[in-house]
Design a protein around this motif. Sequence first.
Motif, mmCIF file in Angstrom:
data_model
loop_
_atom_site.group_PDB
_atom_site.id
_atom_site.type_symbol
_atom_site.label_atom_id
_atom_site.label_comp_id
_atom_site.label_asym_id
_atom_site.label_seq_id
_atom_site.Cartn_x
_atom_site.Cartn_y
_atom_site.Cartn_z
ATOM 1 N N GLU A 27 0.822 -1.212 0.000
ATOM 2 C CA GLU A 27 0.000 0.000 0.000
ATOM 3 C C GLU A 27 0.853 1.257 0.000
ATOM 4 O O GLU A 27 0.563 2.224 -0.713
ATOM 5 C CB GLU A 27 -0.933 0.005 1.213
ATOM 6 C CG GLU A 27 -2.090 -0.966 1.115
ATOM 7 C CD GLU A 27 -3.121 -0.542 0.082
ATOM 8 O OE1 GLU A 27 -3.091 0.632 -0.329
ATOM 9 O OE2 GLU A 27 -3.950 -1.386 -0.307
ATOM 10 N N TRP A 60 2.443 1.631 -3.350
ATOM 11 C CA TRP A 60 1.407 2.025 -4.300
ATOM 12 C C TRP A 60 1.136 3.528 -4.228
ATOM 13 O O TRP A 60 0.924 4.186 -5.254
ATOM 14 C CB TRP A 60 0.137 1.229 -4.027
ATOM 15 C CG TRP A 60 -1.086 1.654 -4.783
ATOM 16 C CD1 TRP A 60 -2.283 2.042 -4.267
ATOM 17 C CD2 TRP A 60 -1.252 1.728 -6.217
ATOM 18 N NE1 TRP A 60 -3.181 2.356 -5.248
ATOM 19 C CE2 TRP A 60 -2.571 2.164 -6.470
ATOM 20 C CE3 TRP A 60 -0.416 1.470 -7.285
ATOM 21 C CZ2 TRP A 60 -3.071 2.356 -7.759
ATOM 22 C CZ3 TRP A 60 -0.906 1.655 -8.576
ATOM 23 C CH2 TRP A 60 -2.214 2.083 -8.805
ATOM 24 N N TYR A 111 -4.617 -0.739 -9.236
ATOM 25 C CA TYR A 111 -3.918 -1.510 -8.201
ATOM 26 C C TYR A 111 -3.695 -2.955 -8.623
ATOM 27 O O TYR A 111 -2.660 -3.546 -8.303
ATOM 28 C CB TYR A 111 -4.695 -1.457 -6.885
ATOM 29 C CG TYR A 111 -3.939 -2.062 -5.722
ATOM 30 C CD1 TYR A 111 -2.894 -1.357 -5.120
ATOM 31 C CD2 TYR A 111 -4.243 -3.331 -5.248
ATOM 32 C CE1 TYR A 111 -2.179 -1.917 -4.061
ATOM 33 C CE2 TYR A 111 -3.539 -3.891 -4.192
ATOM 34 C CZ TYR A 111 -2.509 -3.178 -3.603
ATOM 35 O OH TYR A 111 -1.796 -3.735 -2.568
ATOM 36 N N GLU A 114 -0.166 -4.884 -8.700
ATOM 37 C CA GLU A 114 0.127 -6.162 -8.044
ATOM 38 C C GLU A 114 0.673 -7.186 -9.041
ATOM 39 O O GLU A 114 1.591 -7.944 -8.720
ATOM 40 C CB GLU A 114 -1.131 -6.708 -7.376
ATOM 41 C CG GLU A 114 -1.450 -6.063 -6.042
ATOM 42 C CD GLU A 114 -2.419 -6.883 -5.222
ATOM 43 O OE1 GLU A 114 -3.477 -7.265 -5.779
ATOM 44 O OE2 GLU A 114 -2.127 -7.158 -4.044
#
Length: 296
Positions: free
Chosen positions: A219, A222, A246, A250
């Motif tokens: 997170e 990100w 997202y 990943e």
Amino acid sequence: MTINYDRILEGETFPYELVGEEKVKESLSRFVASARYIGTPFGKTCVNFGSKISLKEYVQNMGIEAHQATYLPDDARNDIVKSLTRTIHECNSKLSVIMSTAPLASVLLQHRKGISQENLVNELEYVYNELNARNAVFAEKSTLTGDLSSSMTLLGEFVKKKRDVFEPMVSPKIDYKNILMLAYYKNSLVHIFLKEMIIGVSFLGFGKDTIKNTGVSKERVWEKVQFLSTMLDNIFVQESIKIKNYEDFEATVDFMEKRGIFFTEGDLIKYETPKNENNGLLFLCSLIWPFIDSFW
């Protein structure tokens, strides 16, 4: 249409144009002087043709009749130009191929103080393997040994050799153009690694001690990836090479882990210094650092 060169003829003046100097105009004297390049090796040129783009059809697909385009407000016309620019860039990136000088330039720029021939071969082999793992298209099938020999000949004026150590030829205020030219050749690799470059530099930004000892949550990485992606949006305009969401982030992290760039433990991304000389994380960061530095 894309045209890729092993070595460009304008290498003598092009670096100065990159830093804002006026383009040297063509003249009869320059044409005559170019005779000195006869017999100089310039390697290969690769020309690829894509599908034609009809400006009339392109505008109509945006819901605008061709005869109306001239009378549109400036903002609307600018939007059309920006959209068309991104489309052309997208097509060009799909047609571009990797020339032999690009991988070599990327390795040399990581080692401003020099690199031995043995390590140069090892790192160059690593770059070729990473390009192949991402299905990069090369101008032609060739051997690493052959590419190194020919590429070093083509880039010889930008590189000096002391015994078996190669390094960029740089003297303050004199040879900075050599770095610019090596960067020019290196940059043809950027679109292949863009997603990983942004993730890699975002991850490394937390500091070597942190990424080695405690790791960083996905997170938090990100968050930095989103910031950098927004900042660089107008530099890298091809949508297909950007991190879309997202899930895409990943998936890219998973691929980077498989390639040994870093590893994950649950939700944490962690780093371990590679046992060999091939540092994938630093390689990715070296490709994007100059673009980030240009904002400061």
